[in-house]
Design a protein around this motif. Structure first.
Motif, PDB file in Angstrom:
ATOM      1  N   MET A  39       0.855  -1.197   0.000  1.00 49.46           N
ATOM      2  CA  MET A  39       0.000   0.000   0.000  1.00 49.46           C
ATOM      3  C   MET A  39       0.884   1.238   0.000  1.00 49.46           C
ATOM      4  O   MET A  39       1.038   1.945   0.984  1.00 49.46           O
ATOM      5  N   LEU A  40       1.528   1.516  -1.110  1.00 46.97           N
ATOM      6  CA  LEU A  40       2.434   2.649  -1.195  1.00 46.97           C
ATOM      7  C   LEU A  40       1.819   3.741  -2.049  1.00 46.97           C
ATOM      8  O   LEU A  40       1.294   3.495  -3.121  1.00 46.97           O
ATOM      9  N   PHE A  41       1.910   4.968  -1.559  1.00 46.18           N
ATOM     10  CA  PHE A  41       1.408   6.111  -2.298  1.00 46.18           C
ATOM     11  C   PHE A  41       2.546   7.123  -2.407  1.00 46.18           C
ATOM     12  O   PHE A  41       2.446   8.262  -1.970  1.00 46.18           O
ATOM     13  N   LEU A  42       3.658   6.696  -3.006  1.00 46.84           N
ATOM     14  CA  LEU A  42       4.835   7.539  -3.078  1.00 46.84           C
ATOM     15  C   LEU A  42       4.570   8.821  -3.858  1.00 46.84           C
ATOM     16  O   LEU A  42       5.174   9.848  -3.597  1.00 46.84           O
ATOM     17  N   SER A  43       3.630   8.762  -4.799  1.00 53.80           N
ATOM     18  CA  SER A  43       3.325   9.946  -5.585  1.00 53.80           C
ATOM     19  C   SER A  43       2.620  11.004  -4.759  1.00 53.80           C
ATOM     20  O   SER A  43       2.513  12.147  -5.178  1.00 53.80           O
ATOM     21  N   GLU A  44       2.156  10.633  -3.560  1.00 51.93           N
ATOM     22  CA  GLU A  44       1.422  11.575  -2.733  1.00 51.93           C
ATOM     23  C   GLU A  44       2.300  12.226  -1.663  1.00 51.93           C
ATOM     24  O   GLU A  44       1.826  13.001  -0.855  1.00 51.93           O
ATOM     25  N   ILE A  45       3.580  11.896  -1.639  1.00 54.30           N
ATOM     26  CA  ILE A  45       4.463  12.463  -0.627  1.00 54.30           C
ATOM     27  C   ILE A  45       4.879  13.870  -1.029  1.00 54.30           C
ATOM     28  O   ILE A  45       5.262  14.132  -2.164  1.00 54.30           O
ATOM     29  N   ILE A  46       4.815  14.800  -0.094  1.00 52.38           N
ATOM     30  CA  ILE A  46       5.324  16.138  -0.336  1.00 52.38           C
ATOM     31  C   ILE A  46       6.839  16.092  -0.231  1.00 52.38           C
ATOM     32  O   ILE A  46       7.393  15.604   0.754  1.00 52.38           O
ATOM     33  N   LYS A  47       7.531  16.590  -1.225  1.00 52.55           N
ATOM     34  CA  LYS A  47       8.984  16.588  -1.204  1.00 52.55           C
ATOM     35  C   LYS A  47       9.478  17.833  -0.469  1.00 52.55           C
ATOM     36  O   LYS A  47       9.376  18.948  -0.963  1.00 52.55           O
ATOM     37  N   THR A  48       9.987  17.633   0.720  1.00 58.29           N
ATOM     38  CA  THR A  48      10.538  18.726   1.518  1.00 58.29           C
ATOM     39  C   THR A  48      11.962  18.387   1.897  1.00 58.29           C
ATOM     40  O   THR A  48      12.402  17.250   1.802  1.00 58.29           O
ATOM     41  N   GLN A  49      12.699  19.410   2.352  1.00 56.32           N
ATOM     42  CA  GLN A  49      14.048  19.180   2.825  1.00 56.32           C
ATOM     43  C   GLN A  49      13.999  18.358   4.105  1.00 56.32           C
ATOM     44  O   GLN A  49      13.029  18.393   4.848  1.00 56.32           O
ATOM     45  N   ASP A  50      15.065  17.620   4.344  1.00 55.10           N
ATOM     46  CA  ASP A  50      15.139  16.863   5.579  1.00 55.10           C
ATOM     47  C   ASP A  50      15.017  17.799   6.776  1.00 55.10           C
ATOM     48  O   ASP A  50      15.600  18.884   6.797  1.00 55.10           O
ATOM     49  N   ASN A  51      14.236  17.359   7.764  1.00 56.74           N
ATOM     50  CA  ASN A  51      14.066  18.102   9.015  1.00 56.74           C
ATOM     51  C   ASN A  51      13.307  19.419   8.855  1.00 56.74           C
ATOM     52  O   ASN A  51      13.326  20.253   9.753  1.00 56.74           O
ATOM     53  N   ILE A  52      12.653  19.609   7.718  1.00 63.79           N
ATOM     54  CA  ILE A  52      11.834  20.798   7.494  1.00 63.79           C
ATOM     55  C   ILE A  52      10.391  20.364   7.274  1.00 63.79           C
ATOM     56  O   ILE A  52      10.109  19.499   6.449  1.00 63.79           O
ATOM     57  N   LEU A  53       9.466  20.958   8.019  1.00 60.59           N
ATOM     58  CA  LEU A  53       8.049  20.679   7.851  1.00 60.59           C
ATOM     59  C   LEU A  53       7.341  21.910   7.294  1.00 60.59           C
ATOM     60  O   LEU A  53       7.634  23.045   7.697  1.00 60.59           O
ATOM     61  N   ASN A  54       6.425  21.670   6.368  1.00 55.55           N
ATOM     62  CA  ASN A  54       5.636  22.754   5.795  1.00 55.55           C
ATOM     63  C   ASN A  54       4.384  22.917   6.652  1.00 55.55           C
ATOM     64  O   ASN A  54       3.457  22.118   6.582  1.00 55.55           O
ATOM     65  N   VAL A  55       4.360  23.967   7.476  1.00 61.65           N
ATOM     66  CA  VAL A  55       3.344  24.148   8.506  1.00 61.65           C
ATOM     67  C   VAL A  55       2.326  25.206   8.096  1.00 61.65           C
ATOM     68  O   VAL A  55       2.692  26.299   7.664  1.00 61.65           O
ATOM     69  N   HIS A  56       1.070  24.856   8.242  1.00 60.30           N
ATOM     70  CA  HIS A  56       0.010  25.829   7.991  1.00 60.30           C
ATOM     71  C   HIS A  56      -0.180  26.740   9.199  1.00 60.30           C
ATOM     72  O   HIS A  56      -0.217  27.968   9.084  1.00 60.30           O
ATOM     73  N   SER A  57      -0.318  26.146  10.384  1.00 56.29           N
ATOM     74  CA  SER A  57      -0.548  26.928  11.592  1.00 56.29           C
ATOM     75  C   SER A  57      -0.252  26.090  12.823  1.00 56.29           C
ATOM     76  O   SER A  57      -0.087  24.865  12.734  1.00 56.29           O
ATOM     77  N   ILE A  58      -0.194  26.751  13.962  1.00 55.31           N
ATOM     78  CA  ILE A  58       0.110  26.097  15.238  1.00 55.31           C
ATOM     79  C   ILE A  58      -0.879  26.573  16.288  1.00 55.31           C
ATOM     80  O   ILE A  58      -1.214  27.766  16.348  1.00 55.31           O
ATOM     81  N   GLU A  59      -1.352  25.642  17.086  1.00 55.96           N
ATOM     82  CA  GLU A  59      -2.199  25.963  18.236  1.00 55.96           C
ATOM     83  C   GLU A  59      -1.499  25.428  19.485  1.00 55.96           C
ATOM     84  O   GLU A  59      -1.293  24.222  19.614  1.00 55.96           O
TER      85      GLU A  59
END
Length: 256
Positions: A1-21
Motif C-alpha cells: 500500500m504505497l502512495f509515493l506519488s502523494e508524498i510532499i517533497k521537503t528538505q530533511d528536518n523541514i516541515l511545511n506548517v500551515h498553523s500552530i495551536e
C-alpha cells in the motif's frame, strides 16, 4: 500500500506548517500542542480548513524550532497532554515527522497523529510503529460511493487497510466521524461502521463530530464552491440517536 506519488517533497528536518495551536483541547487527550501541516490530497466537502488543502503555501519550520516551541508548552501538558500533528494530511510529510517525533519521545512527550489513513508507505510505517502513541483516524464514509462523493477521491480500501495495520500493532487508536444529516447519519451506515470495527482491540473511543459551517467563509475566500451550503446542522435528537446507535459497538462514544 504505497502512495509515493502523494508524498510532499521537503528538505530533511523541514516541515511545511500551515498553523500552530499551543493550547488545543479537542485534538487528543489533555492539553495539546497542535501542529497543522499544509497539504492534503483529499478535498472533503465539509472541510473547515480548506486553506490547508493546497500543497503550496504554508511556512517552513525546522524541527529544532518546533521542538523548542513545544518544550515551552510542556509544563501545561500535565499527565495526559502532548503533541498532535494534524493538517491537511500529516503523513504526506511522514519522512520529516520521524525525527521530530523521535525527539518528542526521547523527551517523554505523548505524540498523536490525526490522519485520513490514505498513506502507508515505509516512512509512515516507521513513524507509526516507533514514535506515534495515538492515531486519530478519520472515517469519511462506509461505502465507496459515499467516500468518493465526500472526498473527491477513490478509497480503494485505504481507510480500512490503515485501520487494520494499526490494529495489528496493538497501539491505541481513536476513530473520528463527521455526522452530516442525510449523508453520513443514516442508521444503517452507523451500524455498518459499528459492525466493521466492533472486534478491534486498539480502538479506545469513537468521536462524533457534528456537522457545522464554520469554515464556509474560507471556501468563499478561496473562490471555491461549497457544495454543502444547503445542508443543515444536526439536531440534538439526531446526535443522541447516533450516540445510542454506536454505543453497543465501541468502548466509548463521545461528541466532540
Amino acid at each position: 500500500m504505497l502512495f509515493l506519488s502523494e508524498i510532499i517533497k521537503t528538505q530533511d528536518n523541514i516541515l511545511n506548517v500551515h498553523s500552530i495551536e499551543s493550547f488545543g483541547t479537542h485534538d487528543g487527550p489533555g492539553v495539546r500542542f497542535v501542529i497543522f501541516l499544509q497539504g492534503c490530497k483529499l478535498k472533503c466537502l465539509y472541510c473547515h480548513n480548506p486553506d490547508t488543502i493546497g500543497l503550496e503555501g504554508g511556512k517552513p519550520y525546522h524541527i529544532e524550532t518546533l521542538f523548542s516551541l513545544i518544550l515551552k508548552s510542556k509544563p501545561y501538558f500535565g499527565k495526559n497532554g502532548g503533541v498532535t500533528v494534524s493538517g491537511g494530511e500529516p503523513l504526506l510529510q511522514a519522512k520529516a515527522l520521524i525525527p521530530l517525533f523521535k525527539k518528542l519521545k526521547e523527551a517523554g512527550i505523548h505524540t498523536a497523529l490525526d490522519t485520513n489513513g490514505r498513506i502507508l508507505n515505509h516512512f509512515a510505517q516507521e513513524l507509526l510503529d516507533a514514535y506515534t502513541d495515538l492515531v486519530m483516524l478519520d472515517v469519511k464514509h462506509m461505502t465507496e460511493e459515499g467516500y468518493q462523493y465526500i472526498t473527491g477521491m477513490k478509497n480503494k480500501e485505504t481507510t480500512f487497510n490503515f485501520s487494520r495495520y494499526r490494529e495489528l500493532s496493538s497501539k491505541p487508536m481513536w476513530l473520528r466521524y463527521v455526522l452530516i444529516p442525510g449523508l453520513t447519519d443514516q442508521t444503517e451506515l452507523l451500524q455498518s461502521m459499528g459492525n466493521y470495527f466492533k472486534n478491534y482491540k486498539t480502538i479506545e473511543r469513537l468521536e462524533i463530530q457534528p456537522y457545522h459551517k464554520l469554515g464556509v467563509h474560507k471556501w468563499d475566500a478561496l473562490g471555491w464552491d461549497y457544495k454543502l451550503k444547503n445542508a443543515r446542522e444536526n439536531t440534538i435528537e439526531e446526535i443522541e440517536h447516533a450516540v445510542q446507535t454506536l454505543k453497543p459497538y465501541f468502548k466509548k462514544v463521545v461528541v466532540n
